[in-house]
Design a protein around this motif. Structure first.
Motif, PDB file in Angstrom:
ATOM      1  N   CYS A 343       0.992  -1.335   0.026  1.00 44.57           N
ATOM      2  CA  CYS A 343       0.013  -0.066  -0.022  1.00 44.57           C
ATOM      3  C   CYS A 343       0.906   1.307  -0.094  1.00 44.57           C
ATOM      4  CB  CYS A 343      -0.916  -0.035   1.178  1.00 44.57           C
ATOM      5  SG  CYS A 343      -2.357  -1.233   1.118  1.00 44.57           S
ATOM      6  N   ASP A 344       2.101   1.149   0.377  1.00 48.68           N
ATOM      7  CA  ASP A 344       2.930   2.432   0.410  1.00 48.68           C
ATOM      8  C   ASP A 344       4.465   1.894  -0.198  1.00 48.68           C
ATOM      9  OD1 ASP A 344       4.484   4.571   1.149  1.00 48.68           O
ATOM     10  OD2 ASP A 344       3.841   4.351   3.155  1.00 48.68           O
ATOM     11  N   GLU A 345       4.705   2.327  -1.222  1.00 50.70           N
ATOM     12  CA  GLU A 345       6.132   1.902  -1.420  1.00 50.70           C
ATOM     13  C   GLU A 345       7.019   3.206  -1.503  1.00 50.70           C
ATOM     14  OE1 GLU A 345       5.485   0.818  -5.662  1.00 50.70           O
ATOM     15  OE2 GLU A 345       5.251   2.942  -6.582  1.00 50.70           O
ATOM     16  N   ARG A 346       6.766   4.239  -0.867  1.00 54.87           N
ATOM     17  CA  ARG A 346       7.701   5.455  -0.389  1.00 54.87           C
ATOM     18  C   ARG A 346       9.098   4.708   0.286  1.00 54.87           C
ATOM     19  NH1 ARG A 346       3.635   9.295   2.333  1.00 54.87           N
ATOM     20  NH2 ARG A 346       3.350   7.519   3.332  1.00 54.87           N
ATOM     21  N   ASP A 347      10.011   5.420   0.121  1.00 54.62           N
ATOM     22  CA  ASP A 347      11.225   5.063   0.821  1.00 54.62           C
ATOM     23  C   ASP A 347      11.633   3.523   0.945  1.00 54.62           C
ATOM     24  OD1 ASP A 347      10.967   7.649   1.539  1.00 54.62           O
ATOM     25  OD2 ASP A 347       9.990   7.190   3.279  1.00 54.62           O
ATOM     26  N   LYS A 348      11.317   2.750  -0.058  1.00 52.68           N
ATOM     27  CA  LYS A 348      11.501   1.364  -0.282  1.00 52.68           C
ATOM     28  C   LYS A 348      12.260   1.206  -1.436  1.00 52.68           C
ATOM     29  CE  LYS A 348       7.536  -0.514   1.949  1.00 52.68           C
ATOM     30  NZ  LYS A 348       7.967  -1.112   3.160  1.00 52.68           N
ATOM     31  N   GLU A 349      13.615   0.925  -1.361  1.00 47.82           N
ATOM     32  CA  GLU A 349      14.600   0.808  -2.596  1.00 47.82           C
ATOM     33  C   GLU A 349      14.866  -0.484  -3.065  1.00 47.82           C
ATOM     34  OE1 GLU A 349      17.374   3.786  -1.112  1.00 47.82           O
ATOM     35  OE2 GLU A 349      15.806   5.028  -1.373  1.00 47.82           O
ATOM     36  N   GLU A 350      15.084  -1.359  -1.984  1.00 47.23           N
ATOM     37  CA  GLU A 350      15.232  -2.843  -2.269  1.00 47.23           C
ATOM     38  C   GLU A 350      14.009  -3.671  -2.379  1.00 47.23           C
ATOM     39  OE1 GLU A 350      18.743  -4.316  -2.060  1.00 47.23           O
ATOM     40  OE2 GLU A 350      19.139  -2.009  -2.410  1.00 47.23           O
ATOM     41  N   ASN A 351      14.386  -4.750  -3.418  1.00 44.55           N
ATOM     42  CA  ASN A 351      13.216  -5.706  -3.489  1.00 44.55           C
ATOM     43  C   ASN A 351      13.652  -7.000  -2.663  1.00 44.55           C
ATOM     44  OD1 ASN A 351      11.291  -4.338  -4.843  1.00 44.55           O
ATOM     45  ND2 ASN A 351      12.123  -5.051  -6.953  1.00 44.55           N
ATOM     46  N   ILE A 366      -1.088 -20.094   2.534  1.00 40.07           N
ATOM     47  CA  ILE A 366      -0.023 -19.143   1.704  1.00 40.07           C
ATOM     48  C   ILE A 366      -0.762 -18.456   0.618  1.00 40.07           C
ATOM     49  CG2 ILE A 366       2.105 -19.622   0.368  1.00 40.07           C
ATOM     50  CD1 ILE A 366       2.536 -22.112   1.509  1.00 40.07           C
ATOM     51  N   PHE A 367      -0.626 -17.333   0.680  1.00 40.73           N
ATOM     52  CA  PHE A 367      -1.250 -16.431  -0.453  1.00 40.73           C
ATOM     53  C   PHE A 367      -0.347 -16.304  -1.706  1.00 40.73           C
ATOM     54  CE2 PHE A 367      -3.560 -15.114   3.477  1.00 40.73           C
ATOM     55  CZ  PHE A 367      -4.814 -14.877   2.715  1.00 40.73           C
ATOM     56  N   GLY A 368       0.822 -16.439  -1.301  1.00 36.91           N
ATOM     57  CA  GLY A 368       1.600 -16.417  -2.737  1.00 36.91           C
ATOM     58  C   GLY A 368       3.165 -16.828  -2.320  1.00 36.91           C
ATOM     59  N   LYS A 369       3.907 -17.367  -3.124  1.00 33.97           N
ATOM     60  CA  LYS A 369       5.228 -18.019  -2.897  1.00 33.97           C
ATOM     61  C   LYS A 369       5.991 -17.143  -3.548  1.00 33.97           C
ATOM     62  CE  LYS A 369       5.080 -22.519  -1.293  1.00 33.97           C
ATOM     63  NZ  LYS A 369       5.424 -24.039  -1.510  1.00 33.97           N
ATOM     64  N   GLU A 370       7.393 -16.802  -3.087  1.00 31.32           N
ATOM     65  CA  GLU A 370       8.348 -16.016  -3.577  1.00 31.32           C
ATOM     66  C   GLU A 370       7.925 -14.836  -4.341  1.00 31.32           C
ATOM     67  OE1 GLU A 370      11.095 -19.010  -5.152  1.00 31.32           O
ATOM     68  OE2 GLU A 370      11.686 -19.472  -3.189  1.00 31.32           O
ATOM     69  N   ARG A 371       6.912 -14.297  -3.652  1.00 35.16           N
ATOM     70  CA  ARG A 371       6.671 -12.913  -4.457  1.00 35.16           C
ATOM     71  C   ARG A 371       7.808 -11.816  -4.209  1.00 35.16           C
ATOM     72  NH1 ARG A 371       1.031 -12.612  -5.419  1.00 35.16           N
ATOM     73  NH2 ARG A 371       0.792 -15.121  -5.720  1.00 35.16           N
ATOM     74  N   VAL A 372       8.189 -11.151  -5.227  1.00 35.95           N
ATOM     75  CA  VAL A 372       8.967 -10.023  -5.260  1.00 35.95           C
ATOM     76  C   VAL A 372       8.380  -8.786  -5.013  1.00 35.95           C
ATOM     77  CG1 VAL A 372      10.668  -8.814  -6.848  1.00 35.95           C
ATOM     78  CG2 VAL A 372      10.456 -11.383  -6.814  1.00 35.95           C
ATOM     79  N   LEU A 373       8.713  -8.265  -3.743  1.00 34.58           N
ATOM     80  CA  LEU A 373       8.086  -7.163  -3.470  1.00 34.58           C
ATOM     81  C   LEU A 373       9.219  -5.872  -2.909  1.00 34.58           C
ATOM     82  CD1 LEU A 373       4.889  -8.644  -1.373  1.00 34.58           C
ATOM     83  CD2 LEU A 373       4.965  -7.184  -3.299  1.00 34.58           C
ATOM     84  N   PRO A 374       8.894  -4.818  -2.375  1.00 32.30           N
ATOM     85  CA  PRO A 374       9.712  -3.937  -2.000  1.00 32.30           C
ATOM     86  C   PRO A 374       9.905  -4.392  -0.319  1.00 32.30           C
ATOM     87  CG  PRO A 374       7.907  -2.489  -3.083  1.00 32.30           C
ATOM     88  CD  PRO A 374       7.463  -4.159  -3.102  1.00 32.30           C
ATOM     89  N   GLU A 375      11.185  -4.207  -0.025  1.00 32.35           N
ATOM     90  CA  GLU A 375      11.408  -4.558   1.190  1.00 32.35           C
ATOM     91  C   GLU A 375      10.410  -4.421   2.454  1.00 32.35           C
ATOM     92  OE1 GLU A 375      15.472  -5.076   3.808  1.00 32.35           O
ATOM     93  OE2 GLU A 375      15.427  -4.279   2.015  1.00 32.35           O
TER      94      GLU A 375
END
Ligand code: LLP
Length: 437
Positions: A343-351, A366-375
């Protein structure tokens, strides 16, 4: 479709790093109402309904959309669709009861059940609900109930099983010789002939080939078979059909790499084929029905949830959230993909890669496996997309976790349309025998 357009298609958009849904800040909603929470976008329901209505009207004006109530039974949703002029497809007397309570008149409901009991028949005949039968054996029982209640036998319909089907998962394919639904070809003339003999005056016919169909071509063979059986019944019995119901099943793009269902193609394969049969004088001029659930309700809703635990077990990263498969069971039950975003991707640099997991005491939560998301950090909010169909309706209080509230958004305002359950709700119907007190 690029990713931003795909999000916009679902009325989602990042503004300065904050996720907006239906023009509202998702962080504000989460803070105001708490999580987990279902958030429903009224205008999306109207939009999807109108798209289908437009598609039908372009080709054949004698049409009706029966919203498949099993996908979302919230009274506010039923009211919204009623105001659009929708009809309603019910799979149980409980769903019929819900529709009637929301003010839907009985002549706007079709009851496509299966394994009907006499109680089911009594309920629907008393309320003047059209019944769509699923087995030859049910016909005599239904006729008897009409007689017992001294009601005139007017309209009846049967569900055809064309053996060709489709669906996003084997459990959602509803045709084939080894599938419990509908009536196979060799019994179809017989059921209508018997219905005529028992005194029914008007007839409809129905098929529903499965659910979650994103390739319109999957409708081609079943529709061809359907039109052939319709002609055959008309020729052999001299009856005509008041309506032909093509069922639902229209899929939605759950994954960002999936495009929406091609409605033009669906129209070519289903609606225009039907119109051709009419123009060839083969099937009279019945009304056409379709019964979409997911197409109308799925994208109207997100599930807002909060991260409570970030766990690095040395092997992988887990993000633990406050929704579980009690709240949305589709990923666990069918392995369904639901897109998940922050919901908030501010100040998030790394995935990073996370398994997004709920608090239910089972490894399959489990809702999702190995999902790439901001830290992620504990306390962050996540949005699970496309939760409006078969989300709340398939939820449960498993692990004694009360079900969440539902919020409706319209015109920038939010309305609570279902209270969250309480612990008392969990205990409400239990009775402890005196000797154990
Ligand atoms: N009509 C009949 C007779 C049906 O059985 C169904 C769905 C529909 C219409 C609406 O199908 P839709 O347009 O929503 O695909 N729980 C599963 C879906 C089960 C659907 C059962 N019948 C899921 O979450 O994918």
């Amino acid at each position: 479709m690029n990713y931003v357009d795909w999000l916009n298609y679902k009325d989602l958009e990042y503004r300065q790093g904050i996720l907006y849904f239906a023009n509202l800040n998702t962080l504000d909603i989460a803070e105001k109402y708490g999580t987990p929470i279902y958030v429903i976008n009224e205008q999306m329901i109207r939009k999807r309904y109108k798209e289908l209505k437009y598609m039908l009207n372009l080709v054949y004006k004698k049409n009706r959309i029966y919203f498949a109530v099993k996908s979302n039974t919230n009274l506010a949703i039923l009211k919204i669709l009623s105001s659009e002029g929708s009809y309603f497809d019910c799979s149980s007397t409980g769903e019929i009861y819900t529709c009637l309570k929301s003010g839907i008149p009985p002549d706007r409901i079709i009851y496509t059940g299966n394994m009907f009991t006499d109680q089911d028949f009594e309920f629907s005949v008393k309320q003047d609900i059209l019944v769509n039968l699923d087995s030859f054996s049910q016909l005599k029982r239904l006729a008897k109930i009409y007689e017992k209640l001294e009601k005139e036998k007017i309209l009846i319909s049967f569900r055809y099983n064309p053996e060709f089907g489709a669906g996003h998962h084997p459990h959602t394919i509803t045709t084939g010789k080894d599938i419990k639904f509908g009536i196979l070809e060799h019994q179809m003339v017989k059921v209508y002939s018997k219905a005529k003999e028992l005194g029914f005056k008007k007839f409809g016919i129905h098929q529903h080939i499965g659910s979650g169909i994103i390739e319109a071509n999957d409708y081609e063979m079943p529709v061809e078979k359907f039109l052939i059986i319709i002609e055959k019944i008309i020729k052999e019995l001299g009856i005509h059909f008041e309506f032909v119901d093509f069922g639902g099943g229209l899929g939605i793009p759950y994954h960002p790499e999936t495009d929406p269902l091609d409605l033009n193609r669906y129209s070519d394969i289903v609606i225009k084929k039907f119109k051709e049969s009419i123009e060839n004088g083969e099937i009279g001029e019945p009304c056409i029905f379709i019964e979409p659930g997911r197409y109308i309700s799925a994208e109207s809703s997100i599930l807002l949830t909060q991260v409570n635990t970030i766990k690095d077990n040395g092997f992988k990263l887990f993000a633990g959230i406050d929704a579980g498969f009690n709240t949305l069971i589709r990923p666990t039950l069918y392995g369904s993909y639901h897109h998940i975003i922050v919901c908030d991707e501010r100040d998030k640099e790394e995935n990073s890669k996370y398994d997004i997991v709920g608090p239910i005491c089972e490894s399959g939560d489990i809702f999702g496996k190995e999902r790439v998301l901001p830290e992620l950090s504990e306390g962050d909010y996540l949005t699970i997309l496309d939760a409006g169909a078969y989300g709340f309706t398939m939820s449960s209080p498993y692990n004694s976790r009360p079900r969440p509230a539902e919020i409706l958004i319209n015109d920038g305002n939010t309305f609570k349309i279902r209270e969250e359950e309480t612990y008392d709700d969990l205990l409400r119907n239990q009775i402890v025998p005196d000797y154990l007190k």
